[in-house]
Enzyme design. Structure first.
Site, mmCIF file in Angstrom:
data_model
loop_
_atom_site.group_PDB
_atom_site.id
_atom_site.type_symbol
_atom_site.label_atom_id
_atom_site.label_comp_id
_atom_site.label_asym_id
_atom_site.label_seq_id
_atom_site.Cartn_x
_atom_site.Cartn_y
_atom_site.Cartn_z
ATOM 1 N N ASP A 116 0.778 -1.240 0.000
ATOM 2 C CA ASP A 116 0.000 0.000 0.000
ATOM 3 C C ASP A 116 0.807 1.288 0.000
ATOM 4 O OD1 ASP A 116 0.889 0.214 2.718
ATOM 5 O OD2 ASP A 116 -0.775 -1.029 3.356
ATOM 6 N N HIS A 131 6.387 -7.861 -1.682
ATOM 7 C CA HIS A 131 5.271 -8.272 -2.546
ATOM 8 C C HIS A 131 4.896 -7.208 -3.568
ATOM 9 C CE1 HIS A 131 4.048 -11.311 0.830
ATOM 10 N NE2 HIS A 131 5.111 -11.670 0.153
ATOM 11 N N CYS A 139 5.547 -3.193 -17.831
ATOM 12 C CA CYS A 139 5.274 -3.754 -19.143
ATOM 13 C C CYS A 139 6.054 -5.055 -19.235
ATOM 14 C CB CYS A 139 5.693 -2.778 -20.237
ATOM 15 S SG CYS A 139 5.591 -3.540 -21.872
ATOM 16 N N CYS A 159 0.874 0.255 -22.252
ATOM 17 C CA CYS A 159 2.222 0.740 -22.575
ATOM 18 C C CYS A 159 2.199 1.322 -23.995
ATOM 19 C CB CYS A 159 3.175 -0.448 -22.494
ATOM 20 S SG CYS A 159 4.874 -0.059 -22.889
ATOM 21 N N THR A 199 2.171 -9.294 11.422
ATOM 22 C CA THR A 199 2.205 -10.309 10.360
ATOM 23 C C THR A 199 1.923 -11.686 10.943
ATOM 24 O OG1 THR A 199 3.547 -11.379 8.655
ATOM 25 C CG2 THR A 199 4.753 -10.290 10.412
ATOM 26 N N SER A 200 1.140 -12.458 10.186
ATOM 27 C CA SER A 200 0.679 -13.749 10.708
ATOM 28 C C SER A 200 1.754 -14.838 10.619
ATOM 29 C CB SER A 200 -0.543 -14.209 9.912
ATOM 30 O OG SER A 200 -0.176 -14.402 8.562
ATOM 31 N N ASN A 224 1.823 -8.121 17.916
ATOM 32 C CA ASN A 224 0.652 -8.648 17.213
ATOM 33 C C ASN A 224 -0.515 -8.673 18.190
ATOM 34 O OD1 ASN A 224 -1.232 -10.415 15.717
ATOM 35 N ND2 ASN A 224 0.536 -10.870 14.424
ATOM 36 N N GLU A 226 -2.642 -10.940 18.189
ATOM 37 C CA GLU A 226 -2.870 -12.368 18.481
ATOM 38 C C GLU A 226 -1.519 -13.069 18.527
ATOM 39 O OE1 GLU A 226 -5.878 -13.638 18.803
ATOM 40 O OE2 GLU A 226 -6.897 -11.778 18.219
#
Ligand code: NAD
Length: 250
Positions: A116, A131, A139, A159, A199-200, A224, A226
């Site tokens: 993002d 990522h 292109c 392009c 991050t999981s 985290n 969790e």
């Protein structure tokens, strides 16, 4: 014996959860390893889990090379929605803390799974985007990258060679960019302090990076909301939201 082992394990895990401020004087090479939970507080939904993007959309139709070949416009429309969401969001105090540490410690890197660009909007640099990014197109024929980071709507979808431009993102079934992975592995192998935020630890190869840092001698901290399947490998676990966890640490 079994019960004894259980009690020892529980008490050593509780010890890990004790809050300790990081003494930055002790560390030069620092890595912040961020995932979807870091951006969640800025209002960007996680992709997986309840209410995530993949609840509403099938990734097979929007986030793989096959979908793009089949219907490029539909895939580009989907990514424009993600760009719009991202532009609506604002960096939170956790992003600002990381940027500030980068300014004071020149060997601080951000290795992120997020696409993002919020770290950049918080003024950070030295960012390794594992990522890819929503703000780049490429292109495939000319192997050219196009930086397109102003509006939700793409400036151009094709392009000059006539081919559809593809978001420069690692989609499902794609291989990661070898150069990006190799530099992430180098940075992590040398770091002294590794802080994972939101991050999981389920997406590979990123899921292996905390172990890599640990086995190379880094002090490792996880923030985290969790516990994750790899929480036990960290020296310290902070069960808090990203922003509060970073405020507590620094
Ligand atoms: P994930 O969705 O697998 O896991 C998110 C983790 O964040 C969970 O462990 C959850 O407990 C934790 N979390 C949620 N809210 C939190 C908060 N406020 N503070 C701290 N932790 C919080 O995310 P992942 O491990 O990053 O992997 C998901 C994949 O999807 C990645 O490949 C990533 O590229 C992609 N993705 C990117 C974005 C983005 O760019 N913002 C968003 C969603 C997914």
């Amino acid at each position: 014996m079994g019960l004894f082992f259980y009690i020892v394990s529980i008490s050593s895990f509780k010890k890990k959860m004790i809050k300790t401020k990081v003494d930055l004087k002790k560390f030069s090479k620092i890595v912040f390893f961020t995932g979807a939970g870091m951006s969640a507080e800025s209002g960007i939904p996680t992709y997986r889990g309840k209410g995530g993007v993949w609840d509403e959309y099938k990734w097979e139709d929007y986030a793989c090379q096959y979908a793009f070949k089949n219907n490029p416009e539909k895939v580009l429309d989907f990514h424009e929605k993600r760009r719009k969401e991202s532009l609506k969001s604002k960096p939170h105090i956790g992003h600002n803390i990381i940027t500030d540490i980068q300014k004071r410690k020149r060997e601080t890197w951000i290795i992120t799974q997020n696409i993002d660009g919020i770290h950049q909007r918080a003024g950070a640099n030295r960012i390794c985007e594992l990522h890819g990014s929503l703000w780049r197109l490429r292109c495939e024929s000319e192997q050219k990258l196009f930086f397109d980071n102003k509006d939700a709507v793409y400036q151009a979808r094709k392009c000059s060679c006539g081919l559809w431009l593809r978001p420069d993102i690692i989609w499902f079934q794609d291989e990661l960019n070898k150069k990006v992975v190799s530099s992430a592995v180098d940075i992590i192998s040398q770091c002294e302090l590794f802080i994972s935020v939101g991050t999981s630890g389920k997406v590979w190869p990123a899921a292996g990076y905390p172990k890599l840092a640990k086995s190379n001698g880094a002090y490792c901290i996880e923030i985290n909301t969790e516990e994750t399947s790899i929480s036990h490998i960290y020296d310290q676990f902070i069960k808090k939201r990203a922003s509060q966890g970073l405020v507590d640490l620094f």
